[in-house]
Structures are given as C-alpha cells and as structure tokens.
Design a protein around this motif. Structure first.
Motif, PDB file in Angstrom:
ATOM      1  N   VAL A 177     -22.818  26.877 -33.131  1.00 54.16           N
ATOM      2  CA  VAL A 177     -22.728  26.457 -34.531  1.00 54.16           C
ATOM      3  C   VAL A 177     -24.046  26.753 -35.241  1.00 54.16           C
ATOM      4  CG1 VAL A 177     -22.437  24.504 -36.105  1.00 54.16           C
ATOM      5  CG2 VAL A 177     -21.063  24.648 -34.014  1.00 54.16           C
ATOM      6  N   ASP A 178     -23.968  27.428 -36.360  1.00 52.83           N
ATOM      7  CA  ASP A 178     -25.141  27.713 -37.180  1.00 52.83           C
ATOM      8  C   ASP A 178     -24.938  27.100 -38.564  1.00 52.83           C
ATOM      9  OD1 ASP A 178     -27.304  28.611 -38.544  1.00 52.83           O
ATOM     10  OD2 ASP A 178     -26.900  30.746 -38.302  1.00 52.83           O
ATOM     11  N   PRO A 179     -25.452  25.876 -38.803  1.00 55.31           N
ATOM     12  CA  PRO A 179     -25.272  25.239 -40.112  1.00 55.31           C
ATOM     13  C   PRO A 179     -25.924  25.981 -41.262  1.00 55.31           C
ATOM     14  CG  PRO A 179     -25.880  23.610 -38.445  1.00 55.31           C
ATOM     15  CD  PRO A 179     -26.098  24.967 -37.825  1.00 55.31           C
ATOM     16  N   MET A 180     -26.745  26.994 -40.965  1.00 55.42           N
ATOM     17  CA  MET A 180     -27.349  27.776 -42.036  1.00 55.42           C
ATOM     18  C   MET A 180     -26.358  28.723 -42.695  1.00 55.42           C
ATOM     19  SD  MET A 180     -30.438  27.124 -42.804  1.00 55.42           S
ATOM     20  CE  MET A 180     -31.748  26.085 -42.188  1.00 55.42           C
ATOM     21  N   ILE A 181     -25.268  29.050 -42.014  1.00 55.61           N
ATOM     22  CA  ILE A 181     -24.285  29.960 -42.602  1.00 55.61           C
ATOM     23  C   ILE A 181     -23.708  29.329 -43.878  1.00 55.61           C
ATOM     24  CG2 ILE A 181     -22.001  30.995 -42.289  1.00 55.61           C
ATOM     25  CD1 ILE A 181     -22.695  31.450 -39.368  1.00 55.61           C
ATOM     26  N   THR A 195     -40.118  27.673 -39.181  1.00 56.77           N
ATOM     27  CA  THR A 195     -40.277  26.349 -38.553  1.00 56.77           C
ATOM     28  C   THR A 195     -39.065  25.454 -38.782  1.00 56.77           C
ATOM     29  OG1 THR A 195     -41.352  25.376 -40.505  1.00 56.77           O
ATOM     30  CG2 THR A 195     -42.768  26.487 -38.877  1.00 56.77           C
ATOM     31  N   GLU A 196     -38.010  26.028 -39.305  1.00 51.63           N
ATOM     32  CA  GLU A 196     -36.811  25.267 -39.645  1.00 51.63           C
ATOM     33  C   GLU A 196     -35.780  25.416 -38.526  1.00 51.63           C
ATOM     34  OE1 GLU A 196     -34.284  24.819 -43.774  1.00 51.63           O
ATOM     35  OE2 GLU A 196     -34.733  26.823 -43.054  1.00 51.63           O
ATOM     36  N   LYS A 197     -35.107  24.339 -38.187  1.00 50.80           N
ATOM     37  CA  LYS A 197     -34.083  24.371 -37.150  1.00 50.80           C
ATOM     38  C   LYS A 197     -32.900  23.526 -37.600  1.00 50.80           C
ATOM     39  CE  LYS A 197     -33.483  23.767 -32.149  1.00 50.80           C
ATOM     40  NZ  LYS A 197     -34.138  23.334 -30.892  1.00 50.80           N
ATOM     41  N   ALA A 198     -31.703  24.110 -37.480  1.00 52.66           N
ATOM     42  CA  ALA A 198     -30.492  23.383 -37.871  1.00 52.66           C
ATOM     43  C   ALA A 198     -29.462  23.466 -36.762  1.00 52.66           C
ATOM     44  CB  ALA A 198     -29.919  23.960 -39.168  1.00 52.66           C
ATOM     45  N   GLU A 199     -28.977  22.325 -36.331  1.00 54.30           N
ATOM     46  CA  GLU A 199     -27.930  22.202 -35.325  1.00 54.30           C
ATOM     47  C   GLU A 199     -26.951  21.133 -35.796  1.00 54.30           C
ATOM     48  OE1 GLU A 199     -31.033  22.802 -31.540  1.00 54.30           O
ATOM     49  OE2 GLU A 199     -29.954  20.917 -31.838  1.00 54.30           O
ATOM     50  N   PRO A 200     -25.774  21.036 -35.199  1.00 57.66           N
ATOM     51  CA  PRO A 200     -24.935  19.890 -35.511  1.00 57.66           C
ATOM     52  C   PRO A 200     -25.692  18.586 -35.235  1.00 57.66           C
ATOM     53  CG  PRO A 200     -23.673  21.529 -34.318  1.00 57.66           C
ATOM     54  CD  PRO A 200     -25.104  21.987 -34.284  1.00 57.66           C
ATOM     55  N   ALA A 201     -25.727  17.703 -36.214  1.00 59.91           N
ATOM     56  CA  ALA A 201     -26.363  16.383 -36.112  1.00 59.91           C
ATOM     57  C   ALA A 201     -27.875  16.454 -35.957  1.00 59.91           C
ATOM     58  CB  ALA A 201     -25.758  15.561 -34.981  1.00 59.91           C
ATOM     59  N   MET A 217     -32.865  27.697 -37.386  1.00 58.95           N
ATOM     60  CA  MET A 217     -31.589  28.363 -37.149  1.00 58.95           C
ATOM     61  C   MET A 217     -31.359  28.505 -35.647  1.00 58.95           C
ATOM     62  SD  MET A 217     -30.280  32.073 -38.535  1.00 58.95           S
ATOM     63  CE  MET A 217     -30.380  31.539 -40.226  1.00 58.95           C
ATOM     64  N   ASN A 218     -30.094  28.379 -35.219  1.00 59.04           N
ATOM     65  CA  ASN A 218     -29.790  28.488 -33.801  1.00 59.04           C
ATOM     66  C   ASN A 218     -29.995  29.909 -33.298  1.00 59.04           C
ATOM     67  OD1 ASN A 218     -28.969  25.862 -33.812  1.00 59.04           O
ATOM     68  ND2 ASN A 218     -26.842  26.349 -34.268  1.00 59.04           N
ATOM     69  N   ARG A 219     -30.421  30.029 -32.063  1.00 58.49           N
ATOM     70  CA  ARG A 219     -30.542  31.316 -31.416  1.00 58.49           C
ATOM     71  C   ARG A 219     -29.590  31.348 -30.240  1.00 58.49           C
ATOM     72  NH1 ARG A 219     -32.755  33.559 -35.644  1.00 58.49           N
ATOM     73  NH2 ARG A 219     -34.743  32.654 -36.200  1.00 58.49           N
ATOM     74  N   ILE A 220     -28.899  32.438 -30.041  1.00 56.25           N
ATOM     75  CA  ILE A 220     -27.945  32.575 -28.939  1.00 56.25           C
ATOM     76  C   ILE A 220     -28.617  33.348 -27.818  1.00 56.25           C
ATOM     77  CG2 ILE A 220     -25.633  33.357 -28.318  1.00 56.25           C
ATOM     78  CD1 ILE A 220     -25.706  31.313 -30.570  1.00 56.25           C
ATOM     79  N   SER A 237     -24.748  11.862 -31.084  1.00 61.39           N
ATOM     80  CA  SER A 237     -24.045  12.485 -32.210  1.00 61.39           C
ATOM     81  C   SER A 237     -23.660  13.922 -31.879  1.00 61.39           C
ATOM     82  CB  SER A 237     -24.915  12.437 -33.470  1.00 61.39           C
ATOM     83  OG  SER A 237     -25.099  11.091 -33.882  1.00 61.39           O
ATOM     84  N   GLN A 238     -24.505  14.616 -31.151  1.00 61.06           N
ATOM     85  CA  GLN A 238     -24.156  15.973 -30.751  1.00 61.06           C
ATOM     86  C   GLN A 238     -23.032  15.990 -29.723  1.00 61.06           C
ATOM     87  OE1 GLN A 238     -27.872  18.056 -29.754  1.00 61.06           O
ATOM     88  NE2 GLN A 238     -27.940  18.794 -31.866  1.00 61.06           N
ATOM     89  N   GLU A 239     -22.942  14.966 -28.892  1.00 60.23           N
ATOM     90  CA  GLU A 239     -21.823  14.863 -27.956  1.00 60.23           C
ATOM     91  C   GLU A 239     -20.511  14.661 -28.704  1.00 60.23           C
ATOM     92  OE1 GLU A 239     -22.977  11.728 -25.331  1.00 60.23           O
ATOM     93  OE2 GLU A 239     -24.187  13.034 -24.035  1.00 60.23           O
TER      94      GLU A 239
END
Length: 777
Positions: free
Chosen positions: A38-42, A146-152, A1-4, A323-325
C-alpha cells in the motif's frame, strides 16, 4: 513513501497452492503481509485528492498533514486554487502547516480539517505564515526524502524546527509522537481557526478547557459544506505543560465581563470564534512528546471515554502495530498474484482507498448526533457518515456487498436512521457529520439499498428500506422531481443539469423496481419500472444524443454534445452521458440504431480527440483522466467500456479495459487519473482487475471483462472462498478466449452474484488475439 524490496515482492507473489479439504481451506485464508504493497502517496498529487496520513479502515479519525492554508474566497469570489486542497495535502508543496484530524479522501469538494496541531521550537508564532517564506510563521519546510507513509502511520522531518513528527491512529483517536531537539522554547500549537475550504466566519464557535496540566477538552462548530457541524475533542499530553495561552481575542462590540481576566496566558477556559492556542515545554535532545486527540460527535466526555478505551497508554509503537494489523486483515479479504510488482501496489492501494469511507460516526457507547441535532443511540448497528453517493453507488457499495457485507448493511441502517431524522423524510444524497449537504444529483441511496436487497445482503428492515426509497423518489420539491414525475423529464429551462437528472432518476427508479420485485411488491414495481423508462424522453433520434428538453416539449436549440457547460449535464458531456442507461443497455443500443451503429459509436468514443476549448469550464476533468473522449476521471462513464458485452462484439471491451487499467492507475503521487471520489475510482480498478464489473447495481449480474491479476482469492465473510484464475496471463494477452465457471464454459459474458458469494472458481483463458466468435448474442 513505501519501498518494495525483492524479497517481500517474491513473498507476495508466492500464491498459496490449493491442497485437499480442510488443510487447503486453512492455507487459503492464511494472512499475508499485504500492507507493504500500500502506498498512501498515490493520488496526493494533482487532482487525486487523497491524503497520506494515518487512519484505520472506516475510521472516524484521519490524522494527516496540511501543506497550505489556501482560502476558499479571494477578493470576494471563489478561489480556484483551493480546489487542489480538498484533502489538505498537495505533493508539490514544500511546507507543512500542521497535522489535522479529519479529512475526506478523493472528493471534489471539501470540509473538515479539524484541530490542527503543529510542534515548533524557538520564538512563538501563532500564524502559519506563507509558503514562499516558511520562517514567517509556524509552518515548516520538509522533504519527501524524510517522509514515510504506510497504512496507519505517517512520519516526516519538520526541517525548520528540527522535529521528527510521527502519526498513528485508532478509530476515534489520533496519536502524535514528536521527537524534539534540546530547547527551552518548545511549543505545541493547537489552531482551531484552521480548516479545509476555509473562509471568514466558517467557524461559528470554538471552546476549550484546560482540565489539568496534561488534559485539554473542547469543541469546534463550523458552518461549511455541512452547515451545522460540531466536533468535540479530548487532548492529552504525555508530559505536563509548562505554560499555555492563546492569541489575543478578536475585538467585539460586546465584551461581557471577561475583561477582568488576562485570558491570553494560563487562563483555563477559552472561547471565541477563532482560537489559536499554544502549550510550552522544555525538552531534552531526542525527547519525545506524545499527544492523544480523541474525537466525538456528542461531547468532550464521550471523546475522553473513547480515548481511555482505544488508547489507554502511551506506547506509540503498540498502537501503530495494532492498527496496521487491522489493515492487514482487511486487505487479506482479497489475495492476489500479479504480473508485476506495480500491479500489486495499485491493487492494494486501491483496496486501502476503498476502505477509507464511509466512516464510523458514533462513540464507543453507540451515541451519535443525528440529522435533527439530537443525540441518538445506534442499536444493533454501527452508525456511519460521509456518503459520497453520486460516486460510490456505482462500484464501491457493490464491492462492499462482496467483501464488506456486514458493514454495508450497517451503512444502510445508518441511511434509514438519516431518513427517520430528516424533516423531508429523505434518504441521504451527500451527507456527513449529521448534515445533508445536498451535493450532486439523483437519489442514489436507493441504488445502494436495492443492490443489497437483490443480492441477499439485507440485514436491515427491508420493508422499511423500500418505503424510504419510495418516499425519497416522491419529494416533489427536490431538484426538479416535480417536473420529472408529471412530464417524464426535467425541463432545462426550469431546472439545470436536466438531462443528467432525468437519466439518473430513471436509473434510480429502476433500482427501486428491482428491490420491490425481490420483496414481492408488485404495485411499487409496476410504478417504478414505468418511471425507469423516462430516459427515452430526453433522447433526440435526429442527432442520436441525449439532449436537454424545454418545458414546452421542444429540444433546446443551442446544443454541442462535446461541451460540459450549459448543455444540461453535470460533470460530463452528452457524448458520455448519452450512454448512461445502465438499467437497459439492450434497449439503448436498439434505440441508437442497433449493434453495428452502436459499435462504431463506442469505438469512436475511445479514439476521437477532444479539443482544448472543452476543458475551459471543467475543474476536475483534465486530459490525464481522458482517453479520446472517454472520461474515466469522472464517474458517469465508468460502466461504458462494459457496454460492448451487450453488442455482438464483447471482445472489444477487453483490450480497452486493460488499457484503462494501465493508463489511469499508476504508481507514484500522480498515479490517479482523477479524483478518487471516496473510493469509487479504486473500486473500478479492483473489480476490473478481477475480471468483472457491476454495470447496474440492483442487478444480480456482473459484466465480464479482461482480468489483470494472475490469480485471486476472495476470503468471504460467510467463510467461503471464490477464486479467479487466469491461464496464459501477460501484458500482451489482454483478450479472453474462453471462460470456465467451476469447470463449465460460459456462453455469455456475465457472472451471477450468487456464483461468487457461494464460492467456487472462475477461469479466464487469455490470448493476444480476440476470440470474435465468443459470447455471441
């Protein structure tokens, strides 16, 4: 998950100051790093039905983890637990079964889940096992830590196999990167039996060829929500295969002469209804095995060409970065400054979800399979698929007319191609992968088309589009239309969900009339504007509710306006659906007793209590998506709060809009109050956060509300910018005291589409107290 982190948050809030002339214009469109918000986990918990995996905007590949293998059927009946897995992933689960390449985002029904890949170590296992005993199959335990989700990008540690899995994607290719431990028993499993909403015999046929020691090709044909769906693939490994094989084939009465071969190991041609394949490797500690899986709607040759052109090499980080760009460019179409970081995350995650579909459906050369099962070539447009139109016509496509006009125009061209290929000569209802699945009601393609025509985004054959709308609205054997056209309503004893259908047909007819008016087709306008008044035929003045009417012209006697079951409505009750006249709110209010009575009615909708018994027959409506009896977790109510704008108390909408924004949209996996429905829930959030909403697509007006943002800039495709500014914005200042458009005060709570698309600035002055004299009708 993203951290701000604080530094990035401050960078996000540093709103670009408007300067002079060309220099100011350059600063406004300067890209920011927005993917960090962006948090794709939402939405991945409970009923949000989103997926956390890797994809690009409107991409054909959605490479994402599956967390279980729930069957659609149980003891010969529908298994209600399967509903949680519309996107293949549930946040509460403790195991991962594998990573498949196709998913719907936020839908209330499902399909897809094609080509599941799972890396394993140790003894070869070709069944997934069960969640309660992960070691019973090839699945693995995992932890969100240990899970991480970001765009692409998505990554996770598969604990039982000690393998780090990383995923990224381009439009047509999914790329995997698996970091293995040292092992003489490393495997990559390709399970072609796996899918979402699976049941016996869903797989019609699967076929695989081992072309050489690194390249596999094949296809999978399924009979599901799309009853005739074929997806082709080309799969390439970064390392030569040591050995390979398949699980023993199912027994069949007819065996042919293939029995002369041992097809279970190192035989390069495999076919059957249910194939499970394995590919063996030796690995060193920390060795990475990479996989490219390219898809095509036409052929494995097309898939291979897609792979060669989209990901020619093996640089995982390069593909991820590119892809993130792309994502960052799309997100920068609306740049906002927010009150707090949670609002930034909600807004840009909503943008992300809104741009997941419809998805491109063609090879790079333009070839795709059509509704007639023939191969077609998209000429001068990109072909798209997966139209959840009962949901997305309301706000998602109107959002596209603002920030994705070229794509929306291509989507309409795709709809027209669908109509051409249809034996019914109908526009899509709910279609995907060269199939019409006929899900839900109405013919809401006409709303999407009319909205584009009326708003001047008609880069398609408008005359042909209007005729396709008319043809669709006159297919008498479609879902009660024969009765609707002759009686002016759908009788409940002849066709179920009759009131919902009557109301939605009436709106769609109004949309057709608006397109006809824009194109100067008076005869079509007159015909369909008259049909659009049919909503009056199911209104019962004695009860004050829309009510099912029988074929003999009488109202159905057994009637409960709070019930969603057997009352003539679909995914809603009469309390909410009675307010569904978006094409003519003023007349509806008059019909229901005028301003004062209507205000009381609307007020009570948000404050009343809905007893538990009314949830017994609902699958996707839970208390988390309801405020009083206002059902935000489902779409028919999405315009309702804005109806105050047609009364003498438009201020009453403002605090309620801000309440909905806060209650129905939160950070975290369970942050959505209902199915995201392919971006419709997210589109509501985007519009409402910006201070206006398209109550009736097909109109050139938006209803004003109470913006959540501090500032926003639309960077439009025509090169112009439109700015939303709020003065005295805060969580307490939820009321609007006045609104200026380009410095001039508005005297009505509405905004023209042209005011936005031509560029300019709207300024909301916020207050903790309502201005009850503002916008008086």
């Amino acid at each position: 998950m993203n951290r701000i982190n604080c530094k990035n948050f401050l960078l996000g809030l540093s709103f670009l100051i408007l300067g002079n002339s060309a220099n100011a214009q350059k600063k406004i469109i300067e890209k920011r790093n927005l993917i960090q918000y962006v948090d794709p986990m939402i939405g991945t918990a409970k009923m949000g039905h989103t997926y956390p995996g890797a994809t690009v905007p409107f991409g054909s590949v959605q490479l994402s983890p599956e967390t279980d293998t729930i069957a659609y059927g149980l003891n010969g009946k529908y298994n209600g637990d399967v509903y949680k897995y519309c996107a293949g992933y549930q946040y509460e689960d403790k195991t991962i079964v594998g990573f498949s390449h196709t998913h719907f985002s936020g839908t209330g029904h499902s399909d897809l889940g094609d080509f599941l890949i799972m890396p394993t170590t140790g003894k070869l296992q070709l069944n997934p096992g069960v969640a309660s005993k992960p070691l019973s199959g090839y699945r693995s335990a995992f932890s969100h830590a240990t899970e991480k989700a970001e765009p692409a990008y998505y990554s996770v540690l598969l604990e039982d196999h000690k393998i780090k899995a990383e995923l990224t994607a381009t439009t047509r290719v999914g790329m995997h990167q698996y970091t293995f431990p040292k092992s003489d028993e490393a495997h990559i499993i390709l399970d072609l039996t796996s899918g979402i909403y699976n049941y016996d015999k869903k797989n019609v046929w699967t076929f695989v060829r081992v072309e050489n020691d690194t390249l596999i090709t094949g296809y999978r044909q399924t009979n599901g929500w799309a009853r005739t769906r074929t997806v082709y693939f080309a799969m390439s490994f970064s390392k030569p295969i040591k050995s390979y094989g398949q699980a023993p084939l199912e027994k069949s009465v007819y065996k042919g002469f293939w029995g002369r071969f041992d097809q279970t190991k190192n035989f390069p041609e495999m076919a059957g209804q249910n194939l499970k394949l394995f590919f063996d490797f030796n690995t060193e500690e920390g060795e990475k095995i990479k996989i490219k899986m390219a898809l095509s709607p036409v052929s494995s040759e097309g898939a291979l060409e897609n792979m060669k052109k989209e990901i020619p090499g093996w640089d995982f980080e390069k593909v991820k970065k590119q892809s993130q760009e792309i994502w960052n460019s799309e997100l920068n179409k609306i740049q906002i400054e927010a009150i707090q970081k949670e609002d930034l995350v909600n807004f840009y995650t909503s943008m992300y979800h809104a741009f997941l579909g419809p998805t491109e459906y063609m090879d790079l050369d333009g070839n795709y399979k059509g509704l007639d099962m023939n191969v077609h070539k998209a000429e001068n447009f990109k072909n798209y698929t997966s139209y959840s139109l009962w949901d997305t016509y309301r706000a998602l496509h109107p959002l596209f007319n603002l920030v994705q006009p070229a794509r929306n125009s291509d989507m309409i061209s795709s709809m027209l191609a669908h109509s051409d290929q249809s034996v019914h000569k109908m526009l899509p209802v709910w279609s995907h992968y060269a199939n019409e699945n006929w899900c839900m009601i109405g013919y809401h393609s006409v709303s999407v088309i009319a909205d584009a025509i009326v708003k001047g985004n008609g880069n398609f054959d408008k005359e042909k589009a209007l005729q396709a709308c008319v043809n669709t609205a006159k297919v008498s054997y479609y879902d009660g239309l024969e009765y609707y056209m002759t009686k002016g309503y759908v009788p409940e004893d002849k066709n179920g969900s009759s009131v919902s259908k009557t109301l939605e047909y009436a709106y769609d007819d109004w949309a057709i009339a608006q397109a006809a008016k824009k194109l100067g087709k008076t005869d079509i306008y007159n015909e369909f504007i008259e049909r659009s008044k049919n909503y009056k035929n199911v209104y019962d003045a004695k009860t004050g509710f829309m009510r099912p009417k029988l074929n003999d012209g009488t109202f159905k006697k057994e009637f409960d306006p709070l019930d969603t079951h057997g009352q003539g409505f679909i995914e809603g009750n009469s309390w909410n659906y009675s307010l569904y006249v978006p094409q003519d709110p003023a007349e509806m209010i008059k019909m229901m007793g005028g301003n004062d009575k209507f205000n009381v009615r609307l007020d009570s909708l948000f404050s009343m209590h809905l007893p538990d018994k009314y949830f017994e027959n609902t699958e996707d409506i839970t208390r988390e998506g309801i405020i009083g009896n206002y059902v935000h977790g489902n779409e028919p109510s999405h315009h309702v709060v804005y109806l105050y704008n047609w009364t003498n108390s438009p201020w009453k909408a403002q605090d309620k809009i801000r309440m909905i924004l806060k209650k129905m949209y939160r950070n975290g996996a369970d942050g959505l109050g209902g199915n995201d429905d392919f971006g419709q829930m997210s589109a509501w959030y985007i519009f409402s956060s910006l201070g206006f909403y398209p109550v009736a697509p097909g109109s050139d007006e938006y209803a004003l509300g109470s913006p959540l943002v501090k500032k926003a800039v639309f960077n439009l495709e025509n090169g112009k910018t439109f700015e939303v500014e709020t003065i005295n914005q805060s969580d307490k200042n939820v009321f609007v005291s006045k609104v200026l458009l380009n410095g001039k005060q508005l005297d009505k709570p509405f905004l023209k589409h042209a005011n936005v698309i031509n560029g300019g600035k709207i300024t909301f002055y916020m207050s903790s107290k309502p201005n009850k004299k503002n916008y008086q009708n």
